[in-house]
Design a protein around this motif. Structure first.
Motif, PDB file in Angstrom:
ATOM      1  N   THR A   1       0.645  -1.233  -0.090  1.00  0.00           N
ATOM      2  CA  THR A   1      -0.013   0.174  -0.111  1.00  0.00           C
ATOM      3  C   THR A   1       0.746   1.255   0.131  1.00  0.00           C
ATOM      4  OG1 THR A   1      -1.853  -1.263   1.136  1.00  0.00           O
ATOM      5  CG2 THR A   1      -1.830   1.265   1.299  1.00  0.00           C
ATOM      6  N   LEU A   2       2.016   1.266   0.752  1.00  0.00           N
ATOM      7  CA  LEU A   2       2.899   2.299   0.716  1.00  0.00           C
ATOM      8  C   LEU A   2       3.476   2.528  -0.405  1.00  0.00           C
ATOM      9  CD1 LEU A   2       4.655   1.849   4.308  1.00  0.00           C
ATOM     10  CD2 LEU A   2       3.375   3.868   3.402  1.00  0.00           C
ATOM     11  N   ALA A   3       3.850   1.668  -1.212  1.00  0.00           N
ATOM     12  CA  ALA A   3       4.483   1.691  -2.587  1.00  0.00           C
ATOM     13  C   ALA A   3       3.415   2.120  -3.631  1.00  0.00           C
ATOM     14  CB  ALA A   3       5.221   0.167  -2.917  1.00  0.00           C
ATOM     15  N   ARG A   4       2.396   1.598  -3.510  1.00  0.00           N
ATOM     16  CA  ARG A   4       1.185   1.970  -4.305  1.00  0.00           C
ATOM     17  C   ARG A   4       1.027   3.397  -4.226  1.00  0.00           C
ATOM     18  NH1 ARG A   4      -4.352   0.663  -2.609  1.00  0.00           N
ATOM     19  NH2 ARG A   4      -3.941   2.480  -1.366  1.00  0.00           N
ATOM     20  N   ASP A   5       0.882   3.981  -2.992  1.00  0.00           N
ATOM     21  CA  ASP A   5       0.688   5.335  -2.714  1.00  0.00           C
ATOM     22  C   ASP A   5       1.627   6.394  -3.098  1.00  0.00           C
ATOM     23  OD1 ASP A   5      -1.879   4.482  -1.998  1.00  0.00           O
ATOM     24  OD2 ASP A   5      -1.381   4.645   0.233  1.00  0.00           O
ATOM     25  N   ALA A   6       2.840   5.839  -3.236  1.00  0.00           N
ATOM     26  CA  ALA A   6       4.047   6.530  -3.592  1.00  0.00           C
ATOM     27  C   ALA A   6       4.523   6.899  -5.048  1.00  0.00           C
ATOM     28  CB  ALA A   6       5.403   5.975  -3.146  1.00  0.00           C
ATOM     29  N   GLY A   7       3.285   6.024  -5.844  1.00  0.00           N
ATOM     30  CA  GLY A   7       3.406   6.026  -7.306  1.00  0.00           C
ATOM     31  C   GLY A   7       3.922   5.063  -8.014  1.00  0.00           C
ATOM     32  N   VAL A   8       4.208   4.008  -7.375  1.00  0.00           N
ATOM     33  CA  VAL A   8       4.793   2.612  -7.643  1.00  0.00           C
ATOM     34  C   VAL A   8       3.876   1.995  -8.732  1.00  0.00           C
ATOM     35  CG1 VAL A   8       5.845   0.396  -7.405  1.00  0.00           C
ATOM     36  CG2 VAL A   8       6.607   2.490  -5.878  1.00  0.00           C
ATOM     37  N   THR A   9       4.331   1.528  -9.851  1.00  0.00           N
ATOM     38  CA  THR A   9       3.607   0.891 -10.911  1.00  0.00           C
ATOM     39  C   THR A   9       3.150  -0.658 -10.690  1.00  0.00           C
ATOM     40  OG1 THR A   9       4.727   2.494 -12.500  1.00  0.00           O
ATOM     41  CG2 THR A   9       3.044   0.855 -13.429  1.00  0.00           C
ATOM     42  N   GLU A  10       4.514  -1.215 -10.284  1.00  0.00           N
ATOM     43  CA  GLU A  10       4.415  -2.939 -10.045  1.00  0.00           C
ATOM     44  C   GLU A  10       4.965  -3.152  -8.874  1.00  0.00           C
ATOM     45  OE1 GLU A  10       2.397  -5.115 -11.233  1.00  0.00           O
ATOM     46  OE2 GLU A  10       1.631  -3.971 -13.022  1.00  0.00           O
ATOM     47  N   PHE A  11       4.762  -4.302  -8.225  1.00  0.00           N
ATOM     48  CA  PHE A  11       5.562  -4.711  -7.090  1.00  0.00           C
ATOM     49  C   PHE A  11       5.812  -6.161  -7.279  1.00  0.00           C
ATOM     50  CE2 PHE A  11       5.744  -5.742  -2.505  1.00  0.00           C
ATOM     51  CZ  PHE A  11       6.209  -4.827  -2.045  1.00  0.00           C
ATOM     52  N   LEU A  12       7.127  -6.383  -6.752  1.00  0.00           N
ATOM     53  CA  LEU A  12       7.755  -7.737  -7.105  1.00  0.00           C
ATOM     54  C   LEU A  12       8.452  -8.143  -5.864  1.00  0.00           C
ATOM     55  CD1 LEU A  12       8.026 -10.186  -8.948  1.00  0.00           C
ATOM     56  CD2 LEU A  12       9.941  -8.971  -9.921  1.00  0.00           C
ATOM     57  N   ALA A  13       7.898  -9.231  -5.230  1.00  0.00           N
ATOM     58  CA  ALA A  13       8.560  -9.623  -3.913  1.00  0.00           C
ATOM     59  C   ALA A  13       9.685 -10.466  -4.487  1.00  0.00           C
ATOM     60  CB  ALA A  13       7.729 -10.444  -3.092  1.00  0.00           C
ATOM     61  N   LYS A  14      10.874 -10.322  -3.567  1.00  0.00           N
ATOM     62  CA  LYS A  14      12.069 -11.331  -3.563  1.00  0.00           C
ATOM     63  C   LYS A  14      11.755 -12.620  -2.897  1.00  0.00           C
ATOM     64  CE  LYS A  14      15.401  -7.352  -3.827  1.00  0.00           C
ATOM     65  NZ  LYS A  14      16.620  -6.701  -3.143  1.00  0.00           N
ATOM     66  N   PRO A  15      12.180 -13.746  -2.999  1.00  0.00           N
ATOM     67  CA  PRO A  15      13.409 -13.713  -4.284  1.00  0.00           C
ATOM     68  C   PRO A  15      12.561 -13.593  -5.681  1.00  0.00           C
ATOM     69  CG  PRO A  15      13.093 -15.700  -3.407  1.00  0.00           C
ATOM     70  CD  PRO A  15      12.205 -15.015  -2.503  1.00  0.00           C
ATOM     71  N   ILE A  16      12.918 -13.082  -6.608  1.00  0.00           N
ATOM     72  CA  ILE A  16      12.275 -12.862  -7.942  1.00  0.00           C
ATOM     73  C   ILE A  16      12.547 -13.910  -8.797  1.00  0.00           C
ATOM     74  CG2 ILE A  16      12.662 -10.135  -7.674  1.00  0.00           C
ATOM     75  CD1 ILE A  16      14.530 -10.623  -9.900  1.00  0.00           C
ATOM     76  N   SER A  17      11.810 -14.046  -9.880  1.00  0.00           N
ATOM     77  CA  SER A  17      11.764 -15.280 -10.933  1.00  0.00           C
ATOM     78  C   SER A  17      11.903 -14.420 -12.274  1.00  0.00           C
ATOM     79  CB  SER A  17      10.798 -16.189 -10.736  1.00  0.00           C
ATOM     80  OG  SER A  17       9.715 -15.616 -11.118  1.00  0.00           O
ATOM     81  N   SER A  18      12.711 -15.019 -13.174  1.00  0.00           N
ATOM     82  CA  SER A  18      12.396 -14.564 -14.319  1.00  0.00           C
ATOM     83  C   SER A  18      10.983 -14.357 -14.818  1.00  0.00           C
ATOM     84  CB  SER A  18      13.343 -15.418 -15.379  1.00  0.00           C
ATOM     85  OG  SER A  18      12.859 -16.413 -15.779  1.00  0.00           O
ATOM     86  N   LYS A  19      10.296 -15.136 -14.548  1.00  0.00           N
ATOM     87  CA  LYS A  19       8.907 -15.029 -15.049  1.00  0.00           C
ATOM     88  C   LYS A  19       7.902 -14.182 -14.461  1.00  0.00           C
ATOM     89  CE  LYS A  19       4.549 -17.757 -15.277  1.00  0.00           C
ATOM     90  NZ  LYS A  19       3.901 -18.976 -15.062  1.00  0.00           N
ATOM     91  N   GLY A  20       8.425 -13.942 -12.986  1.00  0.00           N
ATOM     92  CA  GLY A  20       7.735 -12.658 -12.210  1.00  0.00           C
ATOM     93  C   GLY A  20       8.115 -11.330 -12.933  1.00  0.00           C
ATOM     94  N   LEU A  21       9.465 -11.322 -13.295  1.00  0.00           N
ATOM     95  CA  LEU A  21      10.002  -9.764 -13.695  1.00  0.00           C
ATOM     96  C   LEU A  21       9.666  -9.746 -14.896  1.00  0.00           C
ATOM     97  CD1 LEU A  21      11.742  -7.479 -13.420  1.00  0.00           C
ATOM     98  CD2 LEU A  21      13.726  -9.123 -14.447  1.00  0.00           C
ATOM     99  N   TYR A  22       9.476 -10.612 -15.902  1.00  0.00           N
ATOM    100  CA  TYR A  22       8.977 -10.517 -17.378  1.00  0.00           C
ATOM    101  C   TYR A  22       7.645 -10.116 -17.407  1.00  0.00           C
ATOM    102  CZ  TYR A  22       8.097 -11.377 -22.329  1.00  0.00           C
ATOM    103  OH  TYR A  22       7.809 -11.423 -23.600  1.00  0.00           O
ATOM    104  N   GLN A  23       6.769 -10.749 -16.435  1.00  0.00           N
ATOM    105  CA  GLN A  23       5.129 -10.395 -16.277  1.00  0.00           C
ATOM    106  C   GLN A  23       4.990  -8.844 -15.841  1.00  0.00           C
ATOM    107  OE1 GLN A  23       2.477 -12.372 -17.376  1.00  0.00           O
ATOM    108  NE2 GLN A  23       1.757 -10.389 -17.341  1.00  0.00           N
TER     109      GLN A  23
END
Length: 181
Positions: free
Chosen positions: A101-123
């Motif tokens: 919610t904080l990220a969304r309210d700061a103007g972040v477009t997408e959120f990706l939790a670590k550990p990341i995957s290539s599929k998650g980043l690509y999406q």
């Protein structure tokens, strides 16, 4: 489904961990990206952002000098240098609802939790390129529309009430990066 020519997109990666920057750079290169810039803190990132005008910013949350959340807020300021409409993808190991919610309210477009995957980043990249959300300007907020459900008939508790909001359609990155077949 769209095919994206990643070679036409410019990225800025911001993370204080050099190993994470290398992983992200390697993934972006594997997608076909050639123009990748890197910064290890928010202050350097802000300078690079205004100098290189990346199409997409990928930033970690926790960094020295100022963090990814502060970086997003600075980029979304009307007087900021650079493109205030560029998509911001936030990476973090802390994916609690409060942080999202904080990220969304700061103007972040997408959120990706670590550990990341290539599929998650690509999406996430595909989302910001092929399905950009309009930007909203209100008295207290400037950034991508925070609502994912934009059904006109929606009357639930999260419906925006009152207040003036300007809806701004920005140029789509899809026009720049679409593979012509």
């Amino acid at each position: 489904m769209y095919r994206i020519d990643f070679n036409k997109l410019r990225f800025l990666i911001v993370d204080d961990n050099p190993h994470m920057r290398r992983i992200l750079r390697t993934l972006l290169h594997s997608f076909g990206t050639r123009e990748v810039y890197e910064a290890e803190d928010g202050a350097t990132a802000l300078e690079m952002y205004s100098h290189y005008s990346p199409d997409i910013l990928i930033t970690d949350w926790e960094m020295p000098i100022f963090d990814g959340l502060e970086l997003a807020q600075m980029i979304r300021q009307p007087e900021a240098k650079g493109n205030p409409y560029a998509p911001i993808i936030m990476l973090t190991a802390h994916s609690e609802k409060r942080r999202v919610t904080l990220a969304r309210d700061a103007g972040v477009t997408e959120f990706l939790a670590k550990p990341i995957s290539s599929k998650g980043l690509y999406q996430r990249i595909l989302n910001v390129v092929a399905s950009p959300r309009p930007f909203i300007r209100t008295r207290n907020y400037f950034g991508p529309d925070r609502r994912r459900n934009t059904t006109a008939g929606y009357i639930g508790p999260e419906r925006r009430h009152g207040g003036e909001a300007d809806i701004i359609q920005q140029p789509s990155l899809l026009d720049k990066a679409r593979v012509n077949t």
